[in-house]
Motif scaffolding. Structure first.
Motif, PDB file in Angstrom:
ATOM      1  N   VAL A  61       0.836  -1.204   0.000  1.00  0.00           N
ATOM      2  CA  VAL A  61       0.000   0.000   0.000  1.00  0.00           C
ATOM      3  C   VAL A  61       0.869   1.251   0.000  1.00  0.00           C
ATOM      4  N   TYR A  62       1.931   1.225   0.796  1.00  0.00           N
ATOM      5  CA  TYR A  62       2.805   2.401   0.880  1.00  0.00           C
ATOM      6  C   TYR A  62       3.475   2.678  -0.458  1.00  0.00           C
ATOM      7  N   ALA A  63       3.924   1.622  -1.136  1.00  0.00           N
ATOM      8  CA  ALA A  63       4.569   1.810  -2.439  1.00  0.00           C
ATOM      9  C   ALA A  63       3.586   2.348  -3.474  1.00  0.00           C
ATOM     10  N   SER A  64       2.369   1.811  -3.484  1.00  0.00           N
ATOM     11  CA  SER A  64       1.354   2.294  -4.438  1.00  0.00           C
ATOM     12  C   SER A  64       0.970   3.736  -4.144  1.00  0.00           C
ATOM     13  N   LEU A  65       0.822   4.039  -2.844  1.00  0.00           N
ATOM     14  CA  LEU A  65       0.497   5.413  -2.469  1.00  0.00           C
ATOM     15  C   LEU A  65       1.618   6.362  -2.866  1.00  0.00           C
ATOM     16  N   GLY A  66       2.866   5.910  -2.742  1.00  0.00           N
ATOM     17  CA  GLY A  66       3.988   6.748  -3.133  1.00  0.00           C
ATOM     18  C   GLY A  66       3.960   7.090  -4.605  1.00  0.00           C
ATOM     19  N   ARG A  67       3.621   6.124  -5.456  1.00  0.00           N
ATOM     20  CA  ARG A  67       3.549   6.399  -6.900  1.00  0.00           C
ATOM     21  C   ARG A  67       2.430   7.391  -7.222  1.00  0.00           C
ATOM     22  N   VAL A  68       1.288   7.229  -6.558  1.00  0.00           N
ATOM     23  CA  VAL A  68       0.174   8.155  -6.798  1.00  0.00           C
ATOM     24  C   VAL A  68       0.544   9.561  -6.340  1.00  0.00           C
ATOM     25  N   ASN A  69       1.188   9.667  -5.185  1.00  0.00           N
ATOM     26  CA  ASN A  69       1.593  10.975  -4.684  1.00  0.00           C
ATOM     27  C   ASN A  69       2.627  11.631  -5.587  1.00  0.00           C
ATOM     28  N   ILE A  70       3.549  10.836  -6.121  1.00  0.00           N
ATOM     29  CA  ILE A  70       4.535  11.381  -7.044  1.00  0.00           C
ATOM     30  C   ILE A  70       3.843  11.970  -8.274  1.00  0.00           C
ATOM     31  N   ALA A  71       2.877  11.247  -8.804  1.00  0.00           N
ATOM     32  CA  ALA A  71       2.157  11.732  -9.989  1.00  0.00           C
ATOM     33  C   ALA A  71       1.383  13.009  -9.682  1.00  0.00           C
ATOM     34  N   LEU A  72       0.709  13.061  -8.532  1.00  0.00           N
ATOM     35  CA  LEU A  72      -0.081  14.241  -8.184  1.00  0.00           C
ATOM     36  C   LEU A  72       0.809  15.452  -7.901  1.00  0.00           C
ATOM     37  N   ARG A  73       1.901  15.227  -7.179  1.00  0.00           N
ATOM     38  CA  ARG A  73       2.825  16.335  -6.919  1.00  0.00           C
ATOM     39  C   ARG A  73       3.462  16.829  -8.207  1.00  0.00           C
ATOM     40  N   ALA A  74       3.765  15.898  -9.101  1.00  0.00           N
ATOM     41  CA  ALA A  74       4.390  16.285 -10.366  1.00  0.00           C
ATOM     42  C   ALA A  74       3.463  17.155 -11.211  1.00  0.00           C
ATOM     43  N   LEU A  75       2.155  16.912 -11.147  1.00  0.00           N
ATOM     44  CA  LEU A  75       1.216  17.729 -11.909  1.00  0.00           C
ATOM     45  C   LEU A  75       1.292  19.195 -11.487  1.00  0.00           C
ATOM     46  N   SER A  76       1.346  19.437 -10.179  1.00  0.00           N
ATOM     47  CA  SER A  76       1.447  20.811  -9.688  1.00  0.00           C
ATOM     48  C   SER A  76       2.774  21.439 -10.070  1.00  0.00           C
ATOM     49  N   VAL A  77       3.853  20.666  -9.949  1.00  0.00           N
ATOM     50  CA  VAL A  77       5.174  21.188 -10.301  1.00  0.00           C
ATOM     51  C   VAL A  77       5.247  21.503 -11.792  1.00  0.00           C
ATOM     52  N   PHE A  78       4.724  20.614 -12.618  1.00  0.00           N
ATOM     53  CA  PHE A  78       4.742  20.850 -14.063  1.00  0.00           C
ATOM     54  C   PHE A  78       3.934  22.093 -14.420  1.00  0.00           C
ATOM     55  N   LEU A  79       2.784  22.266 -13.797  1.00  0.00           N
ATOM     56  CA  LEU A  79       1.959  23.439 -14.089  1.00  0.00           C
ATOM     57  C   LEU A  79       2.681  24.721 -13.702  1.00  0.00           C
ATOM     58  N   ALA A  80       3.310  24.740 -12.521  1.00  0.00           N
ATOM     59  CA  ALA A  80       4.052  25.927 -12.094  1.00  0.00           C
ATOM     60  C   ALA A  80       5.208  26.228 -13.046  1.00  0.00           C
ATOM     61  N   ASP A  81       5.916  25.195 -13.468  1.00  0.00           N
ATOM     62  CA  ASP A  81       7.042  25.398 -14.392  1.00  0.00           C
ATOM     63  C   ASP A  81       6.567  25.860 -15.765  1.00  0.00           C
ATOM     64  N   VAL A  82       5.469  25.302 -16.245  1.00  0.00           N
ATOM     65  CA  VAL A  82       4.943  25.701 -17.554  1.00  0.00           C
ATOM     66  C   VAL A  82       4.515  27.166 -17.536  1.00  0.00           C
ATOM     67  N   ILE A  83       3.931  27.618 -16.440  1.00  0.00           N
ATOM     68  CA  ILE A  83       3.525  29.019 -16.333  1.00  0.00           C
ATOM     69  C   ILE A  83       4.732  29.939 -16.428  1.00  0.00           C
ATOM     70  N   LEU A  84       5.806  29.608 -15.702  1.00  0.00           N
ATOM     71  CA  LEU A  84       7.010  30.434 -15.750  1.00  0.00           C
ATOM     72  C   LEU A  84       7.649  30.419 -17.143  1.00  0.00           C
ATOM     73  N   ILE A  85       7.701  29.241 -17.751  1.00  0.00           N
ATOM     74  CA  ILE A  85       8.282  29.151 -19.095  1.00  0.00           C
ATOM     75  C   ILE A  85       7.448  29.957 -20.091  1.00  0.00           C
ATOM     76  N   TRP A  86       6.140  29.899 -19.968  1.00  0.00           N
ATOM     77  CA  TRP A  86       5.281  30.676 -20.866  1.00  0.00           C
ATOM     78  C   TRP A  86       5.496  32.175 -20.660  1.00  0.00           C
ATOM     79  N   CYS A  87       5.667  32.604 -19.416  1.00  0.00           N
ATOM     80  CA  CYS A  87       5.926  34.023 -19.146  1.00  0.00           C
ATOM     81  C   CYS A  87       7.228  34.468 -19.808  1.00  0.00           C
TER      82      CYS A  87
END
Length: 337
Positions: free
Chosen positions: A104-130
Motif C-alpha cells: 500500500v505504501y509503495a502504491s500510495l507513493g507512486r500516486v503521490n509522485i504523480a499528483l505532486r508532479a502535476l502541480s510542479v509541471f503546471l508551475a514550471d509551464v507558467i514560468l516558461i510561458w511568461c
C-alpha cells in the motif's frame, strides 16, 4: 501471509517507531500548510472576482487545480495514516507489515509522485510561458528551461513505473528535484533581466518594483524548500543508507503545499493590484499621455536651445498637443455617454 518481523530486515524497535512517528508528524505539518494554502486560495478567489480585469477564467482555473490537487494528496496521506495507526496499530509488527510488506505504501507513493508532479509541471509551464511571452515569443530563450522540464517529466515517468534498483530511484529523485530548482530559478532570472533591460534599472525599480518583489519572493520560497528537500534526501539516502529516512518527510510535505502556494500568491497579488504602484491604476490615461508627450517634446526641442525663439516653439507645440489631448478626452467622454 505470515508476518515477517522487522528484526529480520535489520531494523530495531526505535527505527520502526521513528519512521511511523515521522510519518504522523509530517502529515500534521502537511495539514497545517494546506490550511494556509486554503486561506490563500479563497483570498485569491475574492480578489479575482472583485478585480477589474476581464480575463479571469484562466487564473481561477490555475489556482483551483492547484488547490484541488493538494487536497487530494492530503486526503490520501490522511487515509494512509488512519490505516497505519488505527486499523493496523495493534503492534509494531502489524504496523511494519502494513508499512513495508502490504504494498500500500509503495502504491500510495507512486500516486503521490504523480499528483505532486502535476502541480510542479503546471508551475514550471507558467514560468516558461511568461519567459516566452516577455521575450517576444523567442523560442531560443526557453530552450534550456524546456529541456529541464522534459527531464523532469522523464524522471517522474520512471519513478512511477519503478526500477529494480533503489540507487536508480534515488538518482531519479535527485534529478527531478534539481531540474525543478533550475527551471524555477532560471525563468525567474530571465523575467527579471528582461524587465530591467527594457525599462532600465532606475525606471524598472520605480515602475515594476511590485512585480519584481512578487516574483522574487515566490521564487525564493519555492526554491528554498526544494533545495532543502534535495539536500535532506541526498544526505539521508547516501550518508545513512542502512537507517530509515526520517527527516526527509518534513520538507517533502512542505513542498506539496509550497508548489501550490507560490503560483497562487503571484496571482493573488497581481489581482489585488500589487504588481505596480497604486497610482498607476487610478491615474487617467490622458494624464500619462500628457506627461509622456511633454517630456518627449521637451527633449526633442533641446536642439533649438541656441535659437532665440526656441521657447516660443515649445509653447506652440505643447499648446497644440494639449488641444489634441483635450479633443481626445472629449470624444472618449462622448462615447461613454
Amino acid at each position: 501471509m505470515p508476518s515477517t518481523s522487522f528484526q529480520d530486515a535489520g531494523l530495531t524497535i526505535a527505527d520502526v517507531q521513528a519512521v511511523t512517528s515521522s510519518d504522523l508528524h509530517s502529515i500534521i505539518l502537511l495539514i497545517f500548510c494546506h490550511g494556509i494554502h486554503t486561506c490563500i486560495f479563497f483570498i485569491t478567489l475574492y480578489y479575482t472576482f472583485h478585480s477589474v480585469r476581464t480575463h479571469k477564467i484562466i487564473p481561477i482555473g490555475i489556482v483551483a487545480f492547484l488547490w484541488c490537487d493538494n487536497t487530494v494528496i492530503v486526503g490520501l496521506q490522511w487515509r494512509f495514516i488512519d490505516e497505519l495507526f488505527i486499523t493496523h496499530g495493534t503492534s509494531l509488527e502489524a504496523e511494519y507489515d502494513f508499512y513495508a510488506l502490504s504494498g500500500v505504501y509503495a502504491s500510495l507513493g507512486r500516486v503521490n509522485i504523480a499528483l505532486r508532479a502535476l502541480s510542479v509541471f503546471l508551475a514550471d509551464v507558467i514560468l516558461i510561458w511568461c519567459c516566452w511571452a516577455l521575450y517576444s515569443q523567442n523560442i531560443k530563450i526557453v530552450i534550456l528551461p524546456c529541456l529541464c522540464l522534459l527531464t523532469e517529466i522523464v524522471s517522474v515517468c520512471f519513478l512511477i513505473v519503478g526500477t529494480e534498483s533503489s540507487d536508480q530511484n534515488a538518482n531519479l529523485v535527485l534529478i527531478y528535484y534539481a531540474m525543478t530548482v533550475i527551471t524555477n530559478s532560471l525563468c525567474t532570472v530571465l523575467i527579471l533581466f528582461r524587465i530591467v533591460r527594457i525599462s532600465g534599472i532606475r525606471s524598472s525599480l520605480k515602475s515594476y518594483r511590485g512585480l519584481m518583489e512578487i516574483l522574487v519572493e515566490s521564487a525564493i520560497m519555492y526554491t528554498a524548500v526544494f533545495i532543502v528537500l534535495l539536500v535532506m534526501y541526498e544526505r539521508e539516502f547516501y550518508a545513512h543508507s542502512n537507517a530509515p529516512m526520517v527527516g526527509y518527510g518534513y520538507p517533502l510535505m512542505m513542498s506539496v503545499s509550497v508548489t501550490g502556494i507560490a503560483p497562487t500568491l503571484i496571482i493573488a497579488r497581481v489581482m489585488a493590484g500589487h504588481s505596480r504602484p497604486n497610482d498607476s491604476w487610478t491615474r487617467p490615461l490622458a494624464s500619462h499621455l500628457r506627461s509622456d508627450t511633454r517630456g518627449a517634446i521637451a527633449q526633442s526641442t533641446m536642439r533649438f536651445a541656441g535659437s532665440p525663439n526656441y521657447a516660443q516653439r515649445i509653447d506652440l507645440e505643447l499648446g497644440r498637443e494639449d488641444v489634441e489631448l483635450e479633443d481626445e478626452e472629449a470624444r472618449t467622454e462622448g462615447t461613454k455617454v
